[in-house]
Design a protein around this motif. Structure first.
Motif, PDB file in Angstrom:
ATOM      1  N   ALA A  88       0.575  -1.237  -0.171  1.00 33.33           N
ATOM      2  CA  ALA A  88       0.001   0.044  -0.064  1.00 33.33           C
ATOM      3  C   ALA A  88       0.853   1.119  -0.190  1.00 33.33           C
ATOM      4  O   ALA A  88       1.988   1.260   0.793  1.00 33.33           O
ATOM      5  N   MET A  89       0.327   2.299  -0.339  1.00 33.28           N
ATOM      6  CA  MET A  89       1.056   3.584  -0.659  1.00 33.28           C
ATOM      7  C   MET A  89       0.688   4.332   0.670  1.00 33.28           C
ATOM      8  O   MET A  89      -0.265   3.833   1.766  1.00 33.28           O
ATOM      9  N   PRO A  90       2.443   4.298   1.103  1.00 34.10           N
ATOM     10  CA  PRO A  90       1.917   5.464   2.922  1.00 34.10           C
ATOM     11  C   PRO A  90       1.092   6.516   2.287  1.00 34.10           C
ATOM     12  O   PRO A  90       1.707   7.182   1.470  1.00 34.10           O
ATOM     13  N   THR A  91       1.290   6.526   3.929  1.00 35.70           N
ATOM     14  CA  THR A  91       0.041   8.531   4.304  1.00 35.70           C
ATOM     15  C   THR A  91       1.108   9.476   4.489  1.00 35.70           C
ATOM     16  O   THR A  91       1.860   8.876   4.912  1.00 35.70           O
ATOM     17  N   ALA A  92       0.869   9.955   4.116  1.00 39.43           N
ATOM     18  CA  ALA A  92       1.361  11.408   4.622  1.00 39.43           C
ATOM     19  C   ALA A  92       1.669  11.192   6.138  1.00 39.43           C
ATOM     20  O   ALA A  92       3.009  12.073   6.876  1.00 39.43           O
ATOM     21  N   GLU A  93       0.454  10.648   7.108  1.00 39.94           N
ATOM     22  CA  GLU A  93       0.923  10.816   8.671  1.00 39.94           C
ATOM     23  C   GLU A  93       1.949   9.309   8.717  1.00 39.94           C
ATOM     24  O   GLU A  93       2.303   9.550  10.300  1.00 39.94           O
ATOM     25  N   GLU A  94       1.864   8.592   8.202  1.00 41.08           N
ATOM     26  CA  GLU A  94       2.924   7.636   8.108  1.00 41.08           C
ATOM     27  C   GLU A  94       4.287   8.299   8.087  1.00 41.08           C
ATOM     28  O   GLU A  94       5.411   7.092   7.769  1.00 41.08           O
ATOM     29  N   LEU A  95       4.567   9.440   7.182  1.00 38.66           N
ATOM     30  CA  LEU A  95       5.915   9.616   6.539  1.00 38.66           C
ATOM     31  C   LEU A  95       6.625  11.277   7.286  1.00 38.66           C
ATOM     32  O   LEU A  95       5.943  11.444   8.103  1.00 38.66           O
ATOM     33  N   PRO A  96       7.598  10.758   7.682  1.00 36.15           N
ATOM     34  CA  PRO A  96       8.481  12.424   8.273  1.00 36.15           C
ATOM     35  C   PRO A  96       7.919  13.854   7.152  1.00 36.15           C
ATOM     36  O   PRO A  96       7.869  13.760   6.338  1.00 36.15           O
ATOM     37  N   PRO A  97       7.442  14.829   8.122  1.00 40.56           N
ATOM     38  CA  PRO A  97       7.643  15.054   7.230  1.00 40.56           C
ATOM     39  C   PRO A  97       8.220  16.380   5.959  1.00 40.56           C
ATOM     40  O   PRO A  97       7.180  16.500   5.398  1.00 40.56           O
ATOM     41  N   GLY A  98       9.468  15.674   6.024  1.00 42.05           N
ATOM     42  CA  GLY A  98      10.030  16.013   4.459  1.00 42.05           C
ATOM     43  C   GLY A  98       9.834  14.734   3.954  1.00 42.05           C
ATOM     44  O   GLY A  98       9.537  15.518   2.337  1.00 42.05           O
ATOM     45  N   LEU A  99       8.760  14.278   3.629  1.00 46.73           N
ATOM     46  CA  LEU A  99       8.813  13.304   3.313  1.00 46.73           C
ATOM     47  C   LEU A  99       7.395  12.880   2.659  1.00 46.73           C
ATOM     48  O   LEU A  99       6.574  12.341   2.013  1.00 46.73           O
ATOM     49  N   ALA A 100       6.255  13.949   3.498  1.00 49.21           N
ATOM     50  CA  ALA A 100       5.040  14.194   3.106  1.00 49.21           C
ATOM     51  C   ALA A 100       4.506  14.253   1.574  1.00 49.21           C
ATOM     52  O   ALA A 100       3.189  13.048   0.972  1.00 49.21           O
ATOM     53  N   GLY A 101       5.542  14.678   1.150  1.00 53.47           N
ATOM     54  CA  GLY A 101       4.704  15.371  -0.059  1.00 53.47           C
ATOM     55  C   GLY A 101       4.735  14.075  -1.219  1.00 53.47           C
ATOM     56  O   GLY A 101       3.663  13.990  -2.525  1.00 53.47           O
ATOM     57  N   LEU A 102       5.383  12.677  -0.552  1.00 52.35           N
ATOM     58  CA  LEU A 102       5.296  11.725  -1.611  1.00 52.35           C
ATOM     59  C   LEU A 102       4.353  10.967  -1.357  1.00 52.35           C
ATOM     60  O   LEU A 102       4.095  10.270  -2.329  1.00 52.35           O
ATOM     61  N   ALA A 103       3.532  11.236  -0.053  1.00 52.09           N
ATOM     62  CA  ALA A 103       2.225  10.364  -0.351  1.00 52.09           C
ATOM     63  C   ALA A 103       1.308  10.859  -1.667  1.00 52.09           C
ATOM     64  O   ALA A 103       0.030  10.295  -1.456  1.00 52.09           O
ATOM     65  N   ARG A 104       1.228  12.173  -2.024  1.00 55.36           N
ATOM     66  CA  ARG A 104       0.323  12.664  -2.438  1.00 55.36           C
ATOM     67  C   ARG A 104       1.054  12.533  -4.192  1.00 55.36           C
ATOM     68  O   ARG A 104       0.763  12.771  -5.558  1.00 55.36           O
ATOM     69  N   ARG A 105       2.214  11.728  -4.449  1.00 57.41           N
ATOM     70  CA  ARG A 105       2.758  10.984  -5.518  1.00 57.41           C
ATOM     71  C   ARG A 105       1.400  10.016  -6.191  1.00 57.41           C
ATOM     72  O   ARG A 105       1.885   9.449  -5.757  1.00 57.41           O
ATOM     73  N   GLN A 106       0.743  10.463  -7.356  1.00 53.15           N
ATOM     74  CA  GLN A 106       0.723   8.815  -8.241  1.00 53.15           C
ATOM     75  C   GLN A 106       1.744   7.787  -8.762  1.00 53.15           C
ATOM     76  O   GLN A 106       3.074   7.497  -8.950  1.00 53.15           O
ATOM     77  N   ALA A 107       1.514   6.810  -7.679  1.00 59.53           N
ATOM     78  CA  ALA A 107       2.303   5.340  -7.562  1.00 59.53           C
ATOM     79  C   ALA A 107       2.152   4.686  -8.652  1.00 59.53           C
ATOM     80  O   ALA A 107       1.185   4.737  -9.687  1.00 59.53           O
ATOM     81  N   PHE A 108       3.277   4.014  -9.541  1.00 59.19           N
ATOM     82  CA  PHE A 108       3.801   3.245 -10.649  1.00 59.19           C
ATOM     83  C   PHE A 108       3.197   1.397  -9.840  1.00 59.19           C
ATOM     84  O   PHE A 108       4.278   0.988  -9.040  1.00 59.19           O
ATOM     85  N   GLU A 109       2.917   0.665 -10.000  1.00 57.82           N
ATOM     86  CA  GLU A 109       2.816  -0.501  -9.677  1.00 57.82           C
ATOM     87  C   GLU A 109       3.430  -1.521 -10.455  1.00 57.82           C
ATOM     88  O   GLU A 109       3.281  -1.846 -11.313  1.00 57.82           O
ATOM     89  N   LEU A 110       4.662  -2.359  -9.016  1.00 58.65           N
ATOM     90  CA  LEU A 110       4.780  -3.413 -10.252  1.00 58.65           C
ATOM     91  C   LEU A 110       4.810  -4.784  -9.670  1.00 58.65           C
ATOM     92  O   LEU A 110       4.795  -4.826  -8.026  1.00 58.65           O
ATOM     93  N   SER A 111       4.276  -5.910  -9.806  1.00 55.26           N
ATOM     94  CA  SER A 111       4.554  -7.207  -9.356  1.00 55.26           C
ATOM     95  C   SER A 111       5.127  -8.435 -10.412  1.00 55.26           C
ATOM     96  O   SER A 111       5.703  -8.198 -11.042  1.00 55.26           O
ATOM     97  N   TYR A 112       6.063  -8.593  -9.065  1.00 54.13           N
ATOM     98  CA  TYR A 112       6.091 -10.421  -9.644  1.00 54.13           C
ATOM     99  C   TYR A 112       5.559 -10.884 -11.018  1.00 54.13           C
ATOM    100  O   TYR A 112       5.955 -10.956 -11.673  1.00 54.13           O
ATOM    101  N   SER A 113       4.635 -11.473 -10.306  1.00 54.90           N
ATOM    102  CA  SER A 113       4.048 -12.156 -11.489  1.00 54.90           C
ATOM    103  C   SER A 113       3.657 -11.651 -12.440  1.00 54.90           C
ATOM    104  O   SER A 113       2.950 -12.337 -13.692  1.00 54.90           O
TER     105      SER A 113
END
Length: 190
Positions: A118-143
């Motif tokens: 799951a994508m980390p939420t802003a609350e789970e990240l330190p302040p300097g990384l909170a912006g990461l939670a607003r980025r559109q993610a790319f999913e990569l699967s073994y299968s």
């Protein structure tokens, strides 16, 4: 000090935790290197020469990249150091420094969620990384690795073909500043 890391435009930086996604980074790094070339893909173990200051080399590489792929596996968020403290809470954690530097420099940061994490939420990240939670993610699967890797290469082809964003400028009266929008990759959710 002379920078031993080639400062090539259109570089791709792979940020990851070794205990979390090293196996995936090897496969992704190989695919990207085969397509874009060694000089355009930064993977710490392949790019940093022995004896160099790791933190300085990382800072130079992040500063020279156009895209940072933050590979996030099931232990990325809660990985701990030898004393049991969460690594992301350490202001000197290299993964934190890499992503934070890219966010501060307005470098495209793409969270790559590995095997259904799951994508980390802003609350789970330190302040300097909170912006990461607003980025559109790319999913990569073994299968689906082959297809996902192909989509990732296609996405990076498009991103690297576009001029990198310039420094943010304040709009002047009567002038509208817009960011170019990229079309989604076929099969990719907006």
């Amino acid at each position: 000090m002379t920078d031993p890391i080639p400062l090539t435009s259109g570089r791709i930086f792979l940020s990851y935790r070794r205990e979390d996604t090293r196996h995936v980074v090897g496969r992704v790094g190989d695919r990207l290197t085969d397509h874009f070339g060694d000089e355009r893909v930064f993977v710490d173990v392949d790019t940093i020469e022995p004896g160099l200051d790791f933190a300085e080399a990382i800072a130079a590489a992040v500063g020279s990249c156009q895209v940072l792929l933050a590979l996030i596996g099931d232990r990325w968020l809660d990985s701990t150091d030898r004393k049991g403290r969460r690594k992301l809470d350490d202001s000197n954690d290299l993964v934190r420094l890499e992503i934070q530097a890219a966010l501060e420099r307005n470098i495209r940061v793409i969270p790559v969620l590995v095997d259904g994490v799951a994508m980390p939420t802003a609350e789970e990240l330190p302040p300097g990384l909170a912006g990461l939670a607003r980025r559109q993610a790319f999913e990569l699967s073994y299968s689906r690795f082959r297809d996902d890797a192909r989509r990732l290469v296609g996405l990076l082809d498009r991103l690297l073909a576009a001029p990198p964003p310039g420094p943010a400028t304040a709009p002047t009266p009567g002038r509208v500043v817009t960011q170019p929008q990229l079309a989604p990759v076929a099969g990719e959710q907006p």
